[in-house]
Design a protein around this motif. Structure first.
Motif, PDB file in Angstrom:
ATOM      1  N   LYS A   1      -4.218   1.287  -1.362  1.00 44.23           N
ATOM      2  CA  LYS A   1      -5.272   1.812  -2.231  1.00 44.23           C
ATOM      3  C   LYS A   1      -5.864   0.671  -3.047  1.00 44.23           C
ATOM      4  O   LYS A   1      -5.141  -0.222  -3.494  1.00 44.23           O
TER       5      LYS A   1
ATOM      6  N   GLY B   1       0.817  -1.208   0.000  1.00 41.18           N
ATOM      7  CA  GLY B   1       0.000   0.000   0.000  1.00 41.18           C
ATOM      8  C   GLY B   1       0.845   1.249   0.000  1.00 41.18           C
ATOM      9  O   GLY B   1       2.043   1.234   0.229  1.00 41.18           O
TER      10      GLY B   1
ATOM     11  N   GLU C   1      -0.314   7.009   2.592  1.00 40.66           N
ATOM     12  CA  GLU C   1      -1.335   7.868   3.137  1.00 40.66           C
ATOM     13  C   GLU C   1      -2.053   7.172   4.270  1.00 40.66           C
ATOM     14  O   GLU C   1      -2.154   5.966   4.309  1.00 40.66           O
TER      15      GLU C   1
ATOM     16  N   GLN D   1      -8.714   4.478  -0.111  1.00 36.62           N
ATOM     17  CA  GLN D   1      -7.490   4.363   0.671  1.00 36.62           C
ATOM     18  C   GLN D   1      -7.869   3.704   1.988  1.00 36.62           C
ATOM     19  O   GLN D   1      -8.698   4.229   2.723  1.00 36.62           O
TER      20      GLN D   1
END
Length: 162
Positions: free
Chosen positions: A119, A34, A37, A149
């Motif tokens: 994501k 991933g 964020e 996300q």
């Protein structure tokens, strides 16, 4: 106290379903890392999922249909009652396409995947994940869906103080 055969069988199916979902998440975590964020994943309602012009009405679709729309021939990795998952390997990116027979299985998969973060392109009864998350937006033009996300849980990578 003896259990009823129906209860024993139901609990075994529940465990089997959780095992399949867990295996799918583990394979996803090893195949697709991933992004960094830390936004929380939103709950997507079917009315929020858009169909892309190129895709027409894709969802719910088969792994092979989604793969064809994204330009690959998938190698099926998981074939179970709860989900099907295919791996696509192209010059640009490797990605996984996972389809589900019902929305509840997709939501369970997303709940389990939230531990790993990352994501995902999420549609009606399907999810696409890629090693290069920016590719999801290109796939979204062809497939529709929404890029989500998911927040990972566990230790974050931080510089050490030594």
């Amino acid at each position: 106290m003896p259990q009823h055969p129906e209860q024993t069988q139901a609990s075994q199916w529940g465990r089997a379903g959780r095992l399949v979902v867990g295996l799918a998440v583990v394979s996803l975590a090893t195949a697709c890392s991933g992004g960094g964020e830390k936004e929380a994943a939103g709950t997507i309602k079917p009315s929020e999922v858009s169909a892309a012009p190129a895709a027409g009405v894709v969802a719910p679709a088969k792994v092979e249909v989604i793969a064809n729309l994204t330009g690959c021939k998938p190698k099926i990795r998981i074939e179970a009652d709860e989900l099907r998952q295919g791996l696509c390997h192209t010059k640009e990116v490797d990605y996984l396409i996972t389809t589900f027979p019902a929305e509840e299985y997709k939501q369970s998969w997303l709940d389990a995947a939230s531990v790993y973060g990352g994501k995902y392109l999420v549609g009606s009864r399907w999810i696409v994940s890629a090693k290069e998350p920016e590719m999801l937006e290109r796939f979204q033009d062809k497939l529709g869906g929404t890029v989500q996300q998911l927040r990972g849980m566990g230790p974050s990578a931080a510089p050490s103080g030594s």
